[in-house]
Design a protein around this motif. Structure first.
Motif, PDB file in Angstrom:
ATOM      1  N   MET A  44       2.853  14.295   2.670  1.00 24.18           N
ATOM      2  CA  MET A  44       1.895  13.282   2.633  1.00 24.18           C
ATOM      3  C   MET A  44       0.988  13.104   4.159  1.00 24.18           C
ATOM      4  O   MET A  44       1.647  14.021   4.873  1.00 24.18           O
ATOM      5  CB  MET A  44       2.817  11.746   2.984  1.00 24.18           C
ATOM      6  CG  MET A  44       3.584  11.360   1.654  1.00 24.18           C
ATOM      7  SD  MET A  44       4.435   9.810   1.976  1.00 24.18           S
ATOM      8  CE  MET A  44       5.617  10.267   3.281  1.00 24.18           C
ATOM      9  N   ARG A  68       4.009   5.869  -7.201  1.00 18.94           N
ATOM     10  CA  ARG A  68       4.551   4.885  -6.683  1.00 18.94           C
ATOM     11  C   ARG A  68       4.877   3.806  -7.979  1.00 18.94           C
ATOM     12  O   ARG A  68       5.626   2.969  -8.122  1.00 18.94           O
ATOM     13  CB  ARG A  68       3.659   4.131  -5.804  1.00 18.94           C
ATOM     14  CG  ARG A  68       3.667   4.719  -4.419  1.00 18.94           C
ATOM     15  CD  ARG A  68       2.855   4.122  -3.026  1.00 18.94           C
ATOM     16  NE  ARG A  68       1.471   3.634  -3.591  1.00 18.94           N
ATOM     17  CZ  ARG A  68       0.521   4.374  -3.277  1.00 18.94           C
ATOM     18  NH1 ARG A  68       0.583   5.469  -2.796  1.00 18.94           N
ATOM     19  NH2 ARG A  68      -0.792   3.717  -3.748  1.00 18.94           N
ATOM     20  N   SER A 115       6.467  -0.817  -1.743  1.00 18.99           N
ATOM     21  CA  SER A 115       5.956   0.406  -1.721  1.00 18.99           C
ATOM     22  C   SER A 115       4.854   0.597  -0.333  1.00 18.99           C
ATOM     23  O   SER A 115       4.343  -0.540  -0.047  1.00 18.99           O
ATOM     24  CB  SER A 115       5.236   1.142  -3.081  1.00 18.99           C
ATOM     25  OG  SER A 115       4.420  -0.010  -3.646  1.00 18.99           O
ATOM     26  N   HIS A 130       2.124   3.825   7.241  1.00 21.61           N
ATOM     27  CA  HIS A 130       2.297   2.696   6.542  1.00 21.61           C
ATOM     28  C   HIS A 130       3.850   2.338   5.813  1.00 21.61           C
ATOM     29  O   HIS A 130       4.277   0.972   6.442  1.00 21.61           O
ATOM     30  CB  HIS A 130       1.676   2.757   5.118  1.00 21.61           C
ATOM     31  CG  HIS A 130       1.447   1.517   4.432  1.00 21.61           C
ATOM     32  ND1 HIS A 130       1.406   1.463   2.840  1.00 21.61           N
ATOM     33  CD2 HIS A 130       1.374  -0.017   4.552  1.00 21.61           C
ATOM     34  CE1 HIS A 130       1.578   0.020   2.598  1.00 21.61           C
ATOM     35  NE2 HIS A 130       1.284  -0.604   3.614  1.00 21.61           N
ATOM     36  N   ASN A 136       1.771   3.848   1.052  1.00 18.92           N
ATOM     37  CA  ASN A 136       1.239   5.055   0.641  1.00 18.92           C
ATOM     38  C   ASN A 136       1.197   6.180   1.440  1.00 18.92           C
ATOM     39  O   ASN A 136       0.815   7.301   1.206  1.00 18.92           O
ATOM     40  CB  ASN A 136      -0.304   4.643   0.246  1.00 18.92           C
ATOM     41  CG  ASN A 136      -0.907   4.096   1.465  1.00 18.92           C
ATOM     42  OD1 ASN A 136      -0.463   3.864   2.647  1.00 18.92           O
ATOM     43  ND2 ASN A 136      -2.141   3.355   1.081  1.00 18.92           N
ATOM     44  N   ASP A 137       1.868   6.055   2.738  1.00 22.52           N
ATOM     45  CA  ASP A 137       2.181   7.171   3.247  1.00 22.52           C
ATOM     46  C   ASP A 137       3.147   6.711   4.610  1.00 22.52           C
ATOM     47  O   ASP A 137       3.683   5.552   4.705  1.00 22.52           O
ATOM     48  CB  ASP A 137       0.901   7.657   4.309  1.00 22.52           C
ATOM     49  CG  ASP A 137       0.155   6.695   5.242  1.00 22.52           C
ATOM     50  OD1 ASP A 137       0.970   6.136   5.917  1.00 22.52           O
ATOM     51  OD2 ASP A 137      -0.905   6.626   5.341  1.00 22.52           O
ATOM     52  N   ASP A 182       5.196   7.029  -0.879  1.00 23.08           N
ATOM     53  CA  ASP A 182       4.578   8.209  -1.771  1.00 23.08           C
ATOM     54  C   ASP A 182       2.742   8.252  -1.641  1.00 23.08           C
ATOM     55  O   ASP A 182       2.471   6.904  -1.705  1.00 23.08           O
ATOM     56  CB  ASP A 182       4.981   8.305  -3.100  1.00 23.08           C
ATOM     57  CG  ASP A 182       4.926   9.785  -3.796  1.00 23.08           C
ATOM     58  OD1 ASP A 182       3.716  10.209  -3.818  1.00 23.08           O
ATOM     59  OD2 ASP A 182       5.788  10.280  -4.231  1.00 23.08           O
ATOM     60  N   ASP A 183       2.397   9.053  -1.416  1.00 25.91           N
ATOM     61  CA  ASP A 183       0.763   9.157  -1.172  1.00 25.91           C
ATOM     62  C   ASP A 183       0.163   9.097  -2.745  1.00 25.91           C
ATOM     63  O   ASP A 183      -1.015   8.679  -2.797  1.00 25.91           O
ATOM     64  CB  ASP A 183       0.278  10.288  -0.567  1.00 25.91           C
ATOM     65  CG  ASP A 183       0.580  11.420  -1.002  1.00 25.91           C
ATOM     66  OD1 ASP A 183       1.784  11.820  -1.452  1.00 25.91           O
ATOM     67  OD2 ASP A 183      -0.175  12.648  -0.743  1.00 25.91           O
ATOM     68  N   SER A 184       0.912   9.144  -3.662  1.00 28.61           N
ATOM     69  CA  SER A 184       0.238   9.242  -5.127  1.00 28.61           C
ATOM     70  C   SER A 184       0.525   7.880  -5.530  1.00 28.61           C
ATOM     71  O   SER A 184       1.898   7.351  -6.043  1.00 28.61           O
ATOM     72  CB  SER A 184       0.970  10.316  -5.771  1.00 28.61           C
ATOM     73  OG  SER A 184       0.902   9.905  -7.349  1.00 28.61           O
ATOM     74  N   ALA A 185      -0.500   7.095  -6.262  1.00 29.59           N
ATOM     75  CA  ALA A 185      -0.400   5.737  -6.576  1.00 29.59           C
ATOM     76  C   ALA A 185       0.208   5.957  -7.907  1.00 29.59           C
ATOM     77  O   ALA A 185       1.103   4.864  -8.304  1.00 29.59           O
ATOM     78  CB  ALA A 185      -1.885   5.246  -6.929  1.00 29.59           C
TER      79      ALA A 185
END
Length: 121
Positions: free
Chosen positions: A56, A15, A31, A37, A33-34, A9-12
């Motif tokens: 994302m 995550r 986890s 990754h 971030n996109d 997920d691109d939202s910290a």
């Protein structure tokens, strides 16, 4: 042995929320971030389950699912989509890409845990 789940997920904050909620239910969490990754992390951690967002940067969730399904070692790995999107068209696209299930954000921890146990016994 606890199941290892990769969340992408691109939202910290999302995550962190997933990690906190799922760790409390006995799962091990890694986890990314996109999608780019996430695909790299799939190779590194060999998770029992992938949970991915759809929207994302770099590589979206649909592209990630297709890329994961193209790899023989991950053909049987359950993939849950966790997204604010909920249109039938998006769900159908995720299914055709290879997603196992769909959960709408915001999620309820107990329901997410139950869905994970259903697809990854």
């Amino acid at each position: 042995m606890s199941k290892l789940i990769l969340t992408v997920d691109d939202s910290a904050s999302m995550r962190m929320l997933l990690k906190t909620s799922l760790t409390a239910q006995g799962f091990s969490i890694e986890s990314a971030n996109d999608g780019v990754h996430g695909l790299a992390r799939m190779h590194e951690v060999q998770p029992d389950l992938l949970i991915t967002d759809i929207n994302m940067p770099e590589m979206d969730g649909f592209e990630l699912i297709e890329a994961v399904r193209a790899l023989p070692q991950f053909r049987g790995t359950p993939i849950l989509v966790l997204s604010t999107e909920f249109s039938d068209e998006k769900k159908a696209r995720a299914r055709s890409a290879g997603a196992t299930g769909w959960i709408t954000k915001p999620f309820e921890a107990a329901k997410l845990g139950a869905a994970i146990r259903r697809v990854c016994p």
